[in-house]
Design a protein around this motif. Sequence first.
Motif, PDB file in Angstrom:
ATOM      1  N   ALA A   1       0.841  -1.189   0.000  1.00 54.39           N
ATOM      2  CA  ALA A   1       0.000   0.000   0.000  1.00 54.39           C
ATOM      3  C   ALA A   1       0.881   1.245   0.000  1.00 54.39           C
ATOM      4  N   ALA A   2       0.281   2.340  -0.481  1.00 59.41           N
ATOM      5  CA  ALA A   2       0.951   3.642  -0.488  1.00 59.41           C
ATOM      6  C   ALA A   2      -0.070   4.702  -0.103  1.00 59.41           C
ATOM      7  N   VAL A   3       0.353   5.699   0.647  1.00 57.69           N
ATOM      8  CA  VAL A   3      -0.553   6.736   1.135  1.00 57.69           C
ATOM      9  C   VAL A   3      -0.137   8.093   0.561  1.00 57.69           C
ATOM     10  N   VAL A   4      -1.148   8.853   0.106  1.00 58.91           N
ATOM     11  CA  VAL A   4      -0.934  10.231  -0.336  1.00 58.91           C
ATOM     12  C   VAL A   4      -1.843  11.130   0.502  1.00 58.91           C
ATOM     13  N   ALA A   5      -1.255  12.109   1.159  1.00 63.17           N
ATOM     14  CA  ALA A   5      -2.018  13.059   1.967  1.00 63.17           C
ATOM     15  C   ALA A   5      -2.493  14.220   1.094  1.00 63.17           C
ATOM     16  N   LYS A   6      -3.710  14.701   1.360  1.00 58.02           N
ATOM     17  CA  LYS A   6      -4.286  15.788   0.573  1.00 58.02           C
ATOM     18  C   LYS A   6      -3.399  17.040   0.543  1.00 58.02           C
ATOM     19  N   PRO A   7      -2.801  17.474   1.671  1.00 59.58           N
ATOM     20  CA  PRO A   7      -1.957  18.675   1.601  1.00 59.58           C
ATOM     21  C   PRO A   7      -0.794  18.547   0.604  1.00 59.58           C
ATOM     22  N   ALA A   8      -0.313  17.317   0.382  1.00 61.14           N
ATOM     23  CA  ALA A   8       0.757  17.124  -0.611  1.00 61.14           C
ATOM     24  C   ALA A   8       0.247  17.417  -2.015  1.00 61.14           C
ATOM     25  N   VAL A   9      -0.997  17.045  -2.282  1.00 59.73           N
ATOM     26  CA  VAL A   9      -1.596  17.312  -3.588  1.00 59.73           C
ATOM     27  C   VAL A   9      -1.903  18.808  -3.723  1.00 59.73           C
ATOM     28  N   ASP A  10      -2.338  19.437  -2.625  1.00 61.40           N
ATOM     29  CA  ASP A  10      -2.531  20.892  -2.643  1.00 61.40           C
ATOM     30  C   ASP A  10      -1.236  21.587  -3.052  1.00 61.40           C
TER      31      ASP A  10
ATOM     32  N   TYR B   1       3.453   9.949   0.681  1.00 61.48           N
ATOM     33  CA  TYR B   1       3.795  11.280   0.158  1.00 61.48           C
ATOM     34  C   TYR B   1       2.995  12.273   0.995  1.00 61.48           C
ATOM     35  N   ARG B   2       3.724  13.067   1.774  1.00 62.02           N
ATOM     36  CA  ARG B   2       3.085  14.043   2.659  1.00 62.02           C
ATOM     37  C   ARG B   2       3.678  15.423   2.398  1.00 62.02           C
ATOM     38  N   GLU B   3       2.867  16.442   2.642  1.00 65.04           N
ATOM     39  CA  GLU B   3       3.338  17.824   2.454  1.00 65.04           C
ATOM     40  C   GLU B   3       4.537  18.078   3.363  1.00 65.04           C
ATOM     41  N   GLY B   4       5.521  18.755   2.819  1.00 64.89           N
ATOM     42  CA  GLY B   4       6.708  19.077   3.589  1.00 64.89           C
ATOM     43  C   GLY B   4       7.741  17.965   3.578  1.00 64.89           C
ATOM     44  N   ALA B   5       7.291  16.730   3.726  1.00 66.30           N
ATOM     45  CA  ALA B   5       8.213  15.600   3.736  1.00 66.30           C
ATOM     46  C   ALA B   5       8.425  15.034   2.346  1.00 66.30           C
ATOM     47  N   GLY B   6       7.484  15.289   1.438  1.00 66.02           N
ATOM     48  CA  GLY B   6       7.581  14.742   0.090  1.00 66.02           C
ATOM     49  C   GLY B   6       7.427  13.237   0.094  1.00 66.02           C
ATOM     50  N   PHE B   7       8.064  12.590  -0.873  1.00 64.92           N
ATOM     51  CA  PHE B   7       7.988  11.133  -0.999  1.00 64.92           C
ATOM     52  C   PHE B   7       8.929  10.481   0.020  1.00 64.92           C
ATOM     53  N   ARG B   8       8.432   9.408   0.625  1.00 64.60           N
ATOM     54  CA  ARG B   8       9.260   8.680   1.584  1.00 64.60           C
ATOM     55  C   ARG B   8       8.955   7.196   1.488  1.00 64.60           C
ATOM     56  N   ALA B   9       9.980   6.401   1.199  1.00 61.95           N
ATOM     57  CA  ALA B   9       9.842   4.935   1.234  1.00 61.95           C
ATOM     58  C   ALA B   9       9.922   4.507   2.694  1.00 61.95           C
ATOM     59  N   LEU B  10       9.084   3.560   3.062  1.00 63.14           N
ATOM     60  CA  LEU B  10       9.037   3.086   4.454  1.00 63.14           C
ATOM     61  C   LEU B  10       9.586   1.661   4.527  1.00 63.14           C
ATOM     62  N   GLY B  11      10.181   1.337   5.648  1.00 62.75           N
ATOM     63  CA  GLY B  11      10.654  -0.028   5.876  1.00 62.75           C
ATOM     64  C   GLY B  11      11.795  -0.334   5.041  1.00 62.75           C
TER      65      GLY B  11
ATOM     66  N   VAL C   1      -0.792  16.544  -9.131  1.00 61.57           N
ATOM     67  CA  VAL C   1      -0.962  15.090  -9.244  1.00 61.57           C
ATOM     68  C   VAL C   1       0.342  14.315  -9.053  1.00 61.57           C
ATOM     69  N   GLU C   2       1.478  14.996  -8.993  1.00 59.22           N
ATOM     70  CA  GLU C   2       2.770  14.319  -8.866  1.00 59.22           C
ATOM     71  C   GLU C   2       2.835  13.331  -7.697  1.00 59.22           C
ATOM     72  N   PRO C   3       2.277  13.642  -6.500  1.00 58.72           N
ATOM     73  CA  PRO C   3       2.324  12.665  -5.408  1.00 58.72           C
ATOM     74  C   PRO C   3       1.640  11.336  -5.763  1.00 58.72           C
ATOM     75  N   PHE C   4       0.500  11.393  -6.443  1.00 59.82           N
ATOM     76  CA  PHE C   4      -0.181  10.161  -6.853  1.00 59.82           C
ATOM     77  C   PHE C   4       0.713   9.354  -7.779  1.00 59.82           C
ATOM     78  N   GLN C   5       1.280  10.024  -8.767  1.00 58.36           N
ATOM     79  CA  GLN C   5       2.121   9.344  -9.751  1.00 58.36           C
ATOM     80  C   GLN C   5       3.361   8.756  -9.093  1.00 58.36           C
ATOM     81  N   ARG C   6       3.951   9.478  -8.166  1.00 58.58           N
ATOM     82  CA  ARG C   6       5.194   9.016  -7.517  1.00 58.58           C
ATOM     83  C   ARG C   6       4.972   7.737  -6.723  1.00 58.58           C
ATOM     84  N   VAL C   7       3.893   7.690  -5.913  1.00 55.06           N
ATOM     85  CA  VAL C   7       3.674   6.485  -5.096  1.00 55.06           C
ATOM     86  C   VAL C   7       3.241   5.298  -5.962  1.00 55.06           C
ATOM     87  N   LEU C   8       2.441   5.555  -7.001  1.00 50.52           N
ATOM     88  CA  LEU C   8       2.034   4.459  -7.885  1.00 50.52           C
ATOM     89  C   LEU C   8       3.228   3.924  -8.673  1.00 50.52           C
TER      90      LEU C   8
END
Length: 112
Positions: A56-65, A102-112, A69-76
């Motif tokens: 799974a991948a999570v995109v927060a709304k403030p990142a899209v604000d 993908y969160r605002e301020g932090a950008g894209f982050r791989a977990l684990g 659409v780049e956050p959606f594309q990056r996590v997919l």
Amino acid sequence: MDVSPEQFERMAKATLVAYATRLGPSLDLTMEPEPGAVRFLLRRQTTPSSETFGAAAVVAKPAVDADGVEPFQRVLDHLLDLNEKDTLPPVEGGELPTVCEYREGAGFRALG
């Protein structure tokens, strides 16, 4: 760009559809809304063993604000890269592990 919650969900669904059309029959890409975010889920079913792998991948709304659409594309892209490299984790107990966000301020982050 400040998008409404409805626009955010429509943008997420449109991106999901665009990516889903490129997938093979063994892959399933879905989306679950969460408060202030969306969670994309990618599952791969193997044959003949019927093992399921996924993440799974999570995109927060403030990142899209902030980034459109780049956050959606990056996590997919990250989820599909894991699949192509055959590194999706096995699904145990039905819950897919979150492998990136993908969160605002932090950008894209791989977990684990």
